[in-house]
Write an enzyme that holds these catalytic residues in place. Structure first.
Site, PDB file in Angstrom:
ATOM      1  N   ASP A  34     -29.437  17.328  38.584  1.00  0.00           N
ATOM      2  CA  ASP A  34     -28.854  17.858  39.990  1.00  0.00           C
ATOM      3  C   ASP A  34     -27.926  17.168  40.430  1.00  0.00           C
ATOM      4  OD1 ASP A  34     -31.039  18.989  42.256  1.00  0.00           O
ATOM      5  OD2 ASP A  34     -29.402  17.927  42.653  1.00  0.00           O
ATOM      6  N   ASN A  90     -39.593  24.665  45.401  1.00  0.00           N
ATOM      7  CA  ASN A  90     -39.285  25.011  46.892  1.00  0.00           C
ATOM      8  C   ASN A  90     -39.143  26.558  46.841  1.00  0.00           C
ATOM      9  OD1 ASN A  90     -38.907  22.393  47.535  1.00  0.00           O
ATOM     10  ND2 ASN A  90     -36.931  22.149  47.076  1.00  0.00           N
ATOM     11  N   GLN A  97     -35.278  25.367  50.346  1.00  0.00           N
ATOM     12  CA  GLN A  97     -34.856  26.168  49.170  1.00  0.00           C
ATOM     13  C   GLN A  97     -33.435  26.584  49.775  1.00  0.00           C
ATOM     14  OE1 GLN A  97     -37.039  29.821  47.643  1.00  0.00           O
ATOM     15  NE2 GLN A  97     -35.579  29.766  45.764  1.00  0.00           N
ATOM     16  N   VAL A  99     -31.044  27.603  46.846  1.00  0.00           N
ATOM     17  CA  VAL A  99     -30.491  28.398  45.841  1.00  0.00           C
ATOM     18  C   VAL A  99     -31.697  29.382  45.421  1.00  0.00           C
ATOM     19  CG1 VAL A  99     -29.776  28.184  43.478  1.00  0.00           C
ATOM     20  CG2 VAL A  99     -29.028  26.675  44.856  1.00  0.00           C
ATOM     21  N   HIS A 103     -36.003  27.870  40.282  1.00  0.00           N
ATOM     22  CA  HIS A 103     -35.654  26.689  39.416  1.00  0.00           C
ATOM     23  C   HIS A 103     -36.957  25.537  39.872  1.00  0.00           C
ATOM     24  CE1 HIS A 103     -33.816  26.415  43.525  1.00  0.00           C
ATOM     25  NE2 HIS A 103     -34.002  25.129  43.338  1.00  0.00           N
ATOM     26  N   HIS A 105     -37.849  21.455  40.030  1.00  0.00           N
ATOM     27  CA  HIS A 105     -37.113  20.179  40.134  1.00  0.00           C
ATOM     28  C   HIS A 105     -38.143  19.223  39.288  1.00  0.00           C
ATOM     29  CE1 HIS A 105     -34.380  20.848  43.796  1.00  0.00           C
ATOM     30  NE2 HIS A 105     -35.440  21.848  43.931  1.00  0.00           N
TER      31      HIS A 105
HETATM   32  P1  AMP Z   1     -33.464  23.890  46.314  1.00  0.00           P
HETATM   33  O1  AMP Z   1     -33.022  23.014  47.432  1.00  0.00           O
HETATM   34  O2  AMP Z   1     -35.037  23.647  45.735  1.00  0.00           O
HETATM   35  O3  AMP Z   1     -32.788  25.377  46.029  1.00  0.00           O
HETATM   36  O4  AMP Z   1     -32.480  23.120  44.995  1.00  0.00           O
HETATM   37  C1  AMP Z   1     -31.111  23.458  44.624  1.00  0.00           C
HETATM   38  C2  AMP Z   1     -30.763  22.273  43.766  1.00  0.00           C
HETATM   39  O5  AMP Z   1     -29.668  22.605  43.215  1.00  0.00           O
HETATM   40  C3  AMP Z   1     -30.331  21.042  45.047  1.00  0.00           C
HETATM   41  O6  AMP Z   1     -31.158  19.961  44.726  1.00  0.00           O
HETATM   42  C4  AMP Z   1     -28.927  20.923  44.826  1.00  0.00           C
HETATM   43  O7  AMP Z   1     -28.464  19.579  44.715  1.00  0.00           O
HETATM   44  C5  AMP Z   1     -28.602  21.325  43.629  1.00  0.00           C
HETATM   45  N1  AMP Z   1     -27.417  21.870  43.032  1.00  0.00           N
HETATM   46  C6  AMP Z   1     -26.747  22.610  43.716  1.00  0.00           C
HETATM   47  N2  AMP Z   1     -25.546  22.615  43.084  1.00  0.00           N
HETATM   48  C7  AMP Z   1     -25.503  22.228  42.090  1.00  0.00           C
HETATM   49  C8  AMP Z   1     -24.582  22.110  40.894  1.00  0.00           C
HETATM   50  N3  AMP Z   1     -23.346  22.679  40.889  1.00  0.00           N
HETATM   51  N4  AMP Z   1     -25.017  21.516  39.935  1.00  0.00           N
HETATM   52  C9  AMP Z   1     -26.319  20.688  39.911  1.00  0.00           C
HETATM   53  N5  AMP Z   1     -27.205  20.799  40.986  1.00  0.00           N
HETATM   54  C10 AMP Z   1     -26.837  21.669  41.914  1.00  0.00           C
END
Ligand code: AMP
Length: 118
Positions: A34, A90, A97, A99, A103, A105
């Site tokens: 992350d 999430n 959430q 993205v 996924h 974590h």
């Molecule tokens: P969520 O908030 O559960 O959707 O998690 C999305 C995660 O993606 C967050 O913890 C971000 O820090 C991570 N994230 C966003 N962009 C990137 C990236 N380019 N490389 C690695 N992690 C990322």
């Protein structure tokens, strides 16, 4: 094709359009660190198929792929956190959430009961 109009940031990582610290890859799953870690070890485990926005969709459509995601999380936790870890999905913006490409974590290394959530 993703349900959204443009590819998710994770699809861009899968397609090597943006860089990431990739720690595992198979035909169906990728895992990388992350970019904004919330624990000493914070990995994201992502199915390459972008069709599932969240874990509920994935569980309903492809329980085998969800099981593979969980097995990959465990394998990586064995490697990076000594096998003890927190697994978080999430689901929904109000749950954090950001993205909408499902996924997991994988968090580990010095967590306590009090460190649940932010
Ligand atoms: P969520 O908030 O559960 O959707 O998690 C999305 C995660 O993606 C967050 O913890 C971000 O820090 C991570 N994230 C966003 N962009 C990137 C990236 N380019 N490389 C690695 N992690 C990322």
């Amino acid at each position: 094709m993703s349900k959204s109009d443009s590819p998710s940031i994770f699809s861009m990582i899968i397609d090597r359009k943006i860089p990431a610290d990739i720690v595992f890859e198979s035909d169906s799953v990728i895992a990388f660190r992350d970019i904004n870690p919330k624990a000493p070890v914070h990995l994201l485990v992502v199915p390459k198929n972008p069709d599932f926005q969240n874990v509920s969709e994935l569980a309903a459509a492809s329980p085998e792929l969800l099981a593979e995601l969980v097995a990959t999380a465990k394998k990586l936790a064995d490697e990076y956190t000594g096998g003890e870890y927190r697994l978080i999905f999430n689901e929904g913006a109000s749950a954090g959430q950001t993205v909408f490409h499902v996924h997991a974590h994988v968090l580990g290394g010095g967590l306590t009961e009090d460190s649940l959530g932010d």
